[in-house]
Scaffold this motif. Structure first.
Motif, short mmCIF file in Angstrom:
data_model
loop_
_atom_site.label_atom_id
_atom_site.label_comp_id
_atom_site.label_asym_id
_atom_site.label_seq_id
_atom_site.Cartn_x
_atom_site.Cartn_y
_atom_site.Cartn_z
N SER A 14 -16.61 64.79 -21.98
CA SER A 14 -16.03 63.52 -21.57
C SER A 14 -15.20 63.75 -20.32
CB SER A 14 -15.17 62.93 -22.69
OG SER A 14 -14.10 63.81 -23.02
N SER A 23 -17.43 69.75 -35.83
CA SER A 23 -17.09 69.37 -34.46
C SER A 23 -15.86 70.16 -34.03
CB SER A 23 -16.79 67.87 -34.39
OG SER A 23 -16.40 67.48 -33.10
N ASP A 81 -31.24 59.53 -19.64
CA ASP A 81 -31.54 60.20 -20.91
C ASP A 81 -32.80 61.05 -20.79
OD1 ASP A 81 -29.46 58.90 -22.44
OD2 ASP A 81 -30.66 57.08 -22.26
N SER A 104 -20.99 68.24 -26.02
CA SER A 104 -20.74 66.97 -25.36
C SER A 104 -19.51 67.10 -24.48
CB SER A 104 -20.55 65.84 -26.39
OG SER A 104 -19.46 66.13 -27.24
N TYR A 135 -23.82 66.48 -32.97
CA TYR A 135 -23.37 66.20 -31.61
C TYR A 135 -23.93 64.87 -31.10
CZ TYR A 135 -27.54 66.91 -28.69
OH TYR A 135 -28.75 66.75 -28.06
N ASP A 136 -25.17 64.56 -31.49
CA ASP A 136 -25.81 63.30 -31.11
C ASP A 136 -26.05 62.41 -32.32
OD1 ASP A 136 -27.10 61.61 -29.09
OD2 ASP A 136 -28.95 62.08 -30.15
N SER A 138 -19.44 60.30 -19.87
CA SER A 138 -19.69 61.28 -20.92
C SER A 138 -21.07 61.88 -20.70
CB SER A 138 -19.60 60.64 -22.31
OG SER A 138 -20.59 59.63 -22.45
N ALA A 139 -21.27 63.05 -21.24
CA ALA A 139 -22.57 63.73 -21.12
C ALA A 139 -22.75 64.65 -22.32
CB ALA A 139 -22.66 64.51 -19.82
N ASP A 140 -23.98 64.95 -22.65
CA ASP A 140 -24.23 65.91 -23.71
C ASP A 140 -25.57 66.60 -23.49
OD1 ASP A 140 -26.40 64.43 -25.15
OD2 ASP A 140 -24.80 63.04 -25.64
N SER A 142 -30.83 65.55 -23.47
CA SER A 142 -29.57 65.40 -22.73
C SER A 142 -29.31 63.92 -22.50
CB SER A 142 -29.63 66.13 -21.39
OG SER A 142 -30.56 65.50 -20.51
N ASP A 143 -28.06 63.61 -22.20
CA ASP A 143 -27.66 62.22 -21.97
C ASP A 143 -26.47 62.23 -21.01
OD1 ASP A 143 -27.39 59.45 -22.22
OD2 ASP A 143 -25.98 59.65 -23.88
#
Length: 283
Positions: free
Chosen positions: A282, A253, A73, A280, A119-120, A27-29, A46-47
């Motif tokens: 996935s 969302s 991160d 985000s 989102y986070d 996953s990323a955002d 960001s992550d």
């Protein structure tokens, strides 16, 4: 999710061995976050998390899994410097006895809780879960049958422990948990979560009490419903003994397809205005 089947000549040639399936997911955002407290009130963050999972089954029908992960991160906590990390791995075996996991397993206490908005996340859920302590386990057992789910977790080094019981019937789900710190006169905690849905609306409630007077109890409530153009809109509120002001937030969302989701929220956490907006992914 991309899956890779790993086989070797030795495995194929050896009787009693089966193929192990290894999957890679993640996953990323990325987005912008704001808080009225602190020096850097508005930051870009960001992550990225990559997970590696292996699974198989013995000749006797015992299923096993092994997983670990890495992450990266960029956030206010590390002053915007991209920082790498490893995710706690775990190994599990499953059969008629349920599932036993060793390593980075979840606390039985974490089976109660509340979702955040954004989102986070802006932290409304943290307020609701203030009174809920966890036992930081390294081994856990879980078993599910006929709508009943049991989890027992403990830390073999500190003797922290936890147990939870969940019941599901249709749209209604109720989970109760108890955790205790292993130290002499360690903190104990009781918590409960209730979720249900009526028509297009979903409602979730959680409450907890902690034996530490300064922590006390906490409660939280969320209500979600579909909204044209915004996907799902969620309202969240929470309060805890340790805060002077109740917390609240409203967020949305919306799925963009292809594993991408646009989300954002605005609210107040213990009288501090907070907001976020981001995407985000996935995979």
């Amino acid at each position: 999710m991309k899956k890779i089947l790993l086989t070797t000549t030795a495995l194929v040639a050896s009787a009693g061995f089966a193929m192990a399936e290894v999957s890679v997911s993640g996953s990323a955002d990325m987005g912008i976050k704001h808080s009225d407290s602190g020096v850097d009130k508005t930051t870009w963050e960001s992550d990225v998390d990559i997970n590696f999972d292996a699974s198989g089954e013995t000749d006797g029908g015992i299923s096993w899994t092994a997983n670990a992960g890495v992450g990266n991160d960029t956030n206010a906590a590390n002053d915007g410097v991209s920082t790498g990390s490893t995710e706690a791995g775990k190994v599990t075996i499953s059969g008629d006895f349920g599932t036993i996991g060793v390593g980075g397993v979840s606390s039985a206490g974490s089976n109660t809780g509340m979702a955040d908005v954004g989102y986070d996340g802006i932290g409304v859920d943290d307020v609701a879960e203030t009174g809920r302590s966890q036992d930081n386990p390294d081994i856990a057992w879980s078993y599910a049958m006929d709508g009943i789910a049991l989890t027992v977790s403990t830390n073999s080094h500190t003797d922290d422990s936890g147990v939870s019981v969940g019941w599901t019937s249709g749209a209604l789900a109720i989970t109760a948990a108890h955790t205790a710190k292993g130290a002499a006169a360690g903190a104990t905690n009781n918590s409960v979560s209730v979720t249900t849905s009526v028509g297009g609306m979903s409602v979730a409630f959680m409450g907890s009490s902690n034996s530490v007077t300064a922590v006390g109890g906490s409660t939280g409530l969320t209500a979600s419903m579909p909204f044209d153009g915004l996907g799902t809109v969620t309202f969240a509120m929470a309060d805890t003994y340790a805060h002077a002001d109740a917390s609240y937030g409203v967020g949305f969302s919306k799925s963009l397809g292809g594993g991408a989701t646009l989300a954002g929220a605005y609210g107040s956490v213990n009288n501090v205005a907070k907001a976020d907006l981001g995407i985000s992914f996935s995979f």
